[in-house]
Structure formats: structure tokens, C-alpha cells
Design a protein around this motif. Sequence first.
Motif, mmCIF file in Angstrom:
data_model
loop_
_atom_site.group_PDB
_atom_site.id
_atom_site.type_symbol
_atom_site.label_atom_id
_atom_site.label_comp_id
_atom_site.label_asym_id
_atom_site.label_seq_id
_atom_site.Cartn_x
_atom_site.Cartn_y
_atom_site.Cartn_z
ATOM 1 N N UNK A 1 2.529 4.210 -13.048
ATOM 2 C CA UNK A 1 3.703 4.856 -12.470
ATOM 3 C C UNK A 1 4.572 3.824 -11.770
ATOM 4 N N UNK A 2 5.851 3.808 -12.139
ATOM 5 C CA UNK A 2 6.840 2.922 -11.527
ATOM 6 C C UNK A 2 7.853 3.793 -10.810
ATOM 7 N N UNK A 3 8.110 3.497 -9.536
ATOM 8 C CA UNK A 3 9.066 4.295 -8.783
ATOM 9 C C UNK A 3 10.001 3.425 -7.975
ATOM 10 N N UNK A 4 11.276 3.777 -7.994
ATOM 11 C CA UNK A 4 12.291 3.065 -7.212
ATOM 12 C C UNK A 4 12.787 3.969 -6.092
ATOM 13 N N UNK A 5 12.962 3.376 -4.886
ATOM 14 C CA UNK A 5 13.550 4.124 -3.786
ATOM 15 C C UNK A 5 12.701 5.376 -3.511
ATOM 16 N N UNK A 6 13.270 6.561 -3.463
ATOM 17 C CA UNK A 6 12.491 7.779 -3.227
ATOM 18 C C UNK A 6 11.413 7.936 -4.294
ATOM 19 N N UNK B 1 9.438 -0.172 -6.489
ATOM 20 C CA UNK B 1 10.594 -1.056 -6.582
ATOM 21 C C UNK B 1 11.490 -0.896 -5.362
ATOM 22 N N UNK B 2 11.502 -1.898 -4.508
ATOM 23 C CA UNK B 2 12.387 -2.001 -3.348
ATOM 24 C C UNK B 2 12.427 -0.716 -2.524
ATOM 25 N N UNK C 1 -8.738 1.873 -4.867
ATOM 26 C CA UNK C 1 -8.612 0.596 -5.558
ATOM 27 C C UNK C 1 -7.483 0.552 -6.557
ATOM 28 N N UNK C 2 -6.619 1.579 -6.563
ATOM 29 C CA UNK C 2 -5.486 1.584 -7.498
ATOM 30 C C UNK C 2 -4.621 0.357 -7.223
ATOM 31 N N UNK C 3 -4.339 -0.465 -8.231
ATOM 32 C CA UNK C 3 -3.473 -1.630 -8.008
ATOM 33 C C UNK C 3 -2.064 -1.203 -7.595
ATOM 34 N N UNK C 4 -1.615 -1.701 -6.448
ATOM 35 C CA UNK C 4 -0.273 -1.399 -5.947
ATOM 36 C C UNK C 4 0.555 -2.673 -5.958
ATOM 37 N N UNK C 5 1.729 -2.617 -6.552
ATOM 38 C CA UNK C 5 2.641 -3.753 -6.575
ATOM 39 C C UNK C 5 3.890 -3.387 -5.781
ATOM 40 N N UNK C 6 4.186 -4.184 -4.755
ATOM 41 C CA UNK C 6 5.415 -4.013 -3.992
ATOM 42 C C UNK C 6 6.427 -4.998 -4.552
ATOM 43 N N UNK C 7 7.539 -4.478 -5.097
ATOM 44 C CA UNK C 7 8.490 -5.338 -5.807
ATOM 45 C C UNK C 7 9.891 -5.184 -5.226
ATOM 46 N N UNK C 8 10.194 -5.915 -4.138
ATOM 47 C CA UNK C 8 11.538 -5.845 -3.560
ATOM 48 C C UNK C 8 12.503 -6.772 -4.281
#
Length: 321
Positions: A137-142, A164-165, A259-266
Motif C-alpha cells: 500500500x502506497x499513500x500520499x498525504x491523507x 509519501x510526504x 514487522x510490516x516494512x514501513x517506508x517514509x518517503x518525504x
Amino acid sequence: MHTSMYEWSRIATAFAVFVVTACASLHRQSPSKQPLDPALATLGGGFVSDSAQVNGTTLHYIRGGTGPTVILLHGFPEDWYAYHRLMPGLAKQFMVVAVDLRGVGGSAAAVGGYDAANMAEDVHQLAEHLHLEHVYVVGHDVGGMVAYAFARRYPETSRGVMKLDVRLPGIGPWDAFAAQPTTWHINFPQTPELPEQLLAGREAIYFRHFLDRDTFCDADVAHYARAYAAPGHLRARLEMYRAFPANEKFNASQRNAIGVPLVLAPGENSPFEKLMPSLAEALRAHGCTNVKIEVIKNSVHYVADEPPDAVVELIERYASS
């Protein structure tokens, strides 16, 4: 034995009633077709527009490609079209599902349920409806808030989440962030009733304030204005922000280890970029054992529009593993 004209008339009438009844029954059982979204043509083929009844509402989505599933969740003031520059590239190796969040675009406006945890339930039920398993799952903003809630509520069905940011209400120094003058757009929508009166019919003017001309053309802004133009849809956009206190409570309460991989991408030039290390530490303190930061070069906030190729590469790298 001869059949009278009267009997033939009765037979014909009975047959006509049978045909009409059968056709009506088939019509009721057939799923209604989602009106074709004209923006679909920008994807170059291979995608379909459809909708599904989930969690007491109707969600619209665009779907295409084959392979492991990647679900794309937009933010404000966008709809599924936020990812139109990414989707053809991602569809080369993934099943891509770009969703209109409840109350936005082709999705139905609901009375309530705009908190991130409930919208994560929308997405979960949509994945079940489409028989999608182990989704990324990829999510931007809200949409990033919804993606995090999805990881929290359904870790067993997610192979990873990329935000995403976006900051997360209730995690880390959220209060200090939300109190900054630059975040007026978070507090303004939470005012009861007034925003609806000020923004109705002026969506394009309001949205253009956030969508810079170097990245978004007038047609893009017009598309997003239409996605929120109906009174119920404009209210839905505001209700998402009015649900931030509920999001704060939900996020603050989530402390189980996952353990779900979380990526913070600002974005590299986003005001969020400097806040990501503190958010990552706060997430680890809340039980997230696999958190990484990936800064997206040459971008600010609308990262899927600013350097789309870089975001495609980033998603491919993490969603493929």
C-alpha cells in the motif's frame, strides 16, 4: 385439439410477463457499470474503471497490470489521478489499483466514516472483494495516514506500506507541527460549516493555491475541482480533516509490535523532510520494528507528479521484495 384466440391471447400475455420479469431480475443481479472516467485515456490502455460496494459505501478504483498488488491512495486535493504518471510504469510488473477514497471523485459521499482507521477498512474490504492478497500500500498525504492505519489493522495482509510526504497525527511532535502558521490548511477545514460555504463553487481557486503551475496545468486543477465539486464530496474532503482528532487517538493507542516494512518517503525540499527522523523514532517507540527513510530528490510535497520516474523506481524497489 384447437386452441381458441382467447387462449392464445392468455398464453402470449403470460409469456410477455415472464420475459419482462426475467429481464428485470437479470438487471437487478447485474453489477452497475462505473461511468467511464475520461482521465482513463491518459494511462494509454490496459486499465479499467470500476466500483465496488464495501464497508457501507461505494468505492471507485482504476485497475490494470499483472503481478503482485500495489494499492495507491491519494491525498488532498487529488483523487486516483494523482498517480496517473506512475501507473503505466508500475503496471509492467504489478497489479495496480488506484482508489478514490470515500467521498472523492467516483466514490460515493458517505455521512461519516472519514477517519483513517475506517477508510483503511474500506481498502481492506476492497482488496477482499477483488481477491487481492498480501498487498503493498502506497499513500500520499491523507492517503498515507490511511496506509499506516491499514498496516496497523491488517498487518497479516500487507507486505509493506510506503507513506509519501506525510506526518501522522498522534505520533511524535504532531501538536507542535499542527500549530505552525504554515499548517493553516489543516485547522481551517476543521471549522464547522464555514468552509463549505466559502469553498462551494470555488474549488479550483482553492486547489490552485496548493497545486503550483510548474507541475500542474489548468486541466489537472479542473479535474481535481470536479472530483470535489458535488456538495457531498466537498464535505467529504473537509470531514477527512475533521477526523484528525480521531486519527490522533487511534495512532497514539497503537503500540503492538508489527514487522510490516514501513517506508517514509518525504520530498527533498518538503518541510516534512527534516521531521522524518523524529517520526521514524516515534514509530519505532510505538512498536514498528522495520522503518526506513527514503528522501525523494528534486521534489516538495506532490512527489508523484514532481519526479514520477524516481517514485516508480522507489515503489518497484520495495514492493518487489
